[in-house]
Design a protein around this motif. Structure first.
Motif, PDB file in Angstrom:
ATOM      1  N   LEU A 119      -1.019  33.153  34.428  1.00  0.00           N
ATOM      2  CA  LEU A 119      -1.140  31.916  33.652  1.00  0.00           C
ATOM      3  C   LEU A 119       0.038  31.680  32.705  1.00  0.00           C
ATOM      4  O   LEU A 119       0.147  30.600  32.123  1.00  0.00           O
ATOM      5  CB  LEU A 119      -2.429  31.941  32.819  1.00  0.00           C
ATOM      6  CG  LEU A 119      -3.735  32.116  33.591  1.00  0.00           C
ATOM      7  CD1 LEU A 119      -4.898  32.251  32.611  1.00  0.00           C
ATOM      8  CD2 LEU A 119      -3.957  30.964  34.540  1.00  0.00           C
TER       9      LEU A 119
ATOM     10  N   GLN B 286     -10.213  36.265  30.207  1.00  0.00           N
ATOM     11  CA  GLN B 286      -8.875  35.684  30.287  1.00  0.00           C
ATOM     12  C   GLN B 286      -8.706  34.579  29.251  1.00  0.00           C
ATOM     13  O   GLN B 286      -7.659  34.484  28.607  1.00  0.00           O
ATOM     14  CB  GLN B 286      -8.622  35.129  31.686  1.00  0.00           C
ATOM     15  CG  GLN B 286      -8.499  36.198  32.744  1.00  0.00           C
ATOM     16  CD  GLN B 286      -8.485  35.639  34.138  1.00  0.00           C
ATOM     17  OE1 GLN B 286      -8.841  34.480  34.362  1.00  0.00           O
ATOM     18  NE2 GLN B 286      -8.081  36.455  35.094  1.00  0.00           N
ATOM     19  N   ARG B 287      -9.719  33.753  29.066  1.00  0.00           N
ATOM     20  CA  ARG B 287      -9.656  32.701  28.050  1.00  0.00           C
ATOM     21  C   ARG B 287      -9.538  33.307  26.654  1.00  0.00           C
ATOM     22  O   ARG B 287      -8.769  32.820  25.823  1.00  0.00           O
ATOM     23  CB  ARG B 287     -10.880  31.806  28.141  1.00  0.00           C
ATOM     24  CG  ARG B 287     -10.802  30.873  29.330  1.00  0.00           C
ATOM     25  CD  ARG B 287     -11.963  29.907  29.348  1.00  0.00           C
ATOM     26  NE  ARG B 287     -12.762  30.245  30.517  1.00  0.00           N
ATOM     27  CZ  ARG B 287     -14.061  30.151  30.603  1.00  0.00           C
ATOM     28  NH1 ARG B 287     -14.772  29.714  29.597  1.00  0.00           N
ATOM     29  NH2 ARG B 287     -14.679  30.476  31.705  1.00  0.00           N
TER      30      ARG B 287
ATOM     31  N   GLN C 295       2.445  29.363  27.993  1.00  0.00           N
ATOM     32  CA  GLN C 295       1.340  29.109  28.912  1.00  0.00           C
ATOM     33  C   GLN C 295       1.786  28.050  29.906  1.00  0.00           C
ATOM     34  O   GLN C 295       2.145  26.937  29.532  1.00  0.00           O
ATOM     35  CB  GLN C 295       0.097  28.641  28.163  1.00  0.00           C
ATOM     36  CG  GLN C 295      -1.100  28.471  29.081  1.00  0.00           C
ATOM     37  CD  GLN C 295      -2.367  28.094  28.347  1.00  0.00           C
ATOM     38  OE1 GLN C 295      -2.442  28.184  27.127  1.00  0.00           O
ATOM     39  NE2 GLN C 295      -3.358  27.687  29.098  1.00  0.00           N
TER      40      GLN C 295
ATOM     41  N   LYS D 198      -6.266  27.376  31.762  1.00  0.00           N
ATOM     42  CA  LYS D 198      -7.257  28.444  31.703  1.00  0.00           C
ATOM     43  C   LYS D 198      -8.580  28.033  32.353  1.00  0.00           C
ATOM     44  O   LYS D 198      -9.464  28.858  32.521  1.00  0.00           O
ATOM     45  CB  LYS D 198      -7.496  28.862  30.258  1.00  0.00           C
ATOM     46  CG  LYS D 198      -8.020  27.760  29.365  1.00  0.00           C
ATOM     47  CD  LYS D 198      -8.076  28.218  27.940  1.00  0.00           C
ATOM     48  CE  LYS D 198      -8.420  27.050  27.031  1.00  0.00           C
ATOM     49  NZ  LYS D 198      -8.325  27.424  25.636  1.00  0.00           N
TER      50      LYS D 198
ATOM     51  N   LEU E 265      -5.941  34.624  26.116  1.00  0.00           N
ATOM     52  CA  LEU E 265      -5.004  33.548  25.782  1.00  0.00           C
ATOM     53  C   LEU E 265      -5.163  33.132  24.327  1.00  0.00           C
ATOM     54  O   LEU E 265      -4.184  32.901  23.614  1.00  0.00           O
ATOM     55  CB  LEU E 265      -5.218  32.341  26.704  1.00  0.00           C
ATOM     56  CG  LEU E 265      -4.740  32.488  28.140  1.00  0.00           C
ATOM     57  CD1 LEU E 265      -5.186  31.290  28.960  1.00  0.00           C
ATOM     58  CD2 LEU E 265      -3.241  32.643  28.198  1.00  0.00           C
TER      59      LEU E 265
ATOM     60  N   VAL F  16      -3.106  38.238  31.811  1.00  0.00           N
ATOM     61  CA  VAL F  16      -3.051  36.807  32.120  1.00  0.00           C
ATOM     62  C   VAL F  16      -1.692  36.422  32.700  1.00  0.00           C
ATOM     63  O   VAL F  16      -1.234  35.295  32.529  1.00  0.00           O
ATOM     64  CB  VAL F  16      -3.379  35.945  30.876  1.00  0.00           C
ATOM     65  CG1 VAL F  16      -4.822  36.123  30.463  1.00  0.00           C
ATOM     66  CG2 VAL F  16      -2.441  36.275  29.723  1.00  0.00           C
TER      67      VAL F  16
END
Length: 60
Positions: A53, A19-20, A8, A12, A23, A50
């Motif tokens: 990110l 998306q959170r 990562q 976030k 992850l 993602v």
């Protein structure tokens, strides 16, 4: 079987809930976290969702 090293690199914060959640499902909790996952289509799809990110490397 190949493996993917997912890191990562961006926060976030500001991302939408899906998306959170993605992850979190990958096992990434904070900036700089690194996980190694099997190279499967499901994992590739999560990484693609993602991609802005994280960074991805192939490892053996």
């Amino acid at each position: 079987m190949a493996r993917l090293k997912v890191t990562q690199t961006k926060s976030k914060i500001g991302g939408n809930q899906s998306q959170r959640d993605t992850l979190r499902t990958l096992g990434l909790k904070r900036l700089g976290d690194v996980v190694v996952k099997e190279d499967r289509p499901e994992i590739r799809g999560m990484v693609r969702a993602v991609a802005h990110l994280v960074t991805v490397e192939e490892v053996e």
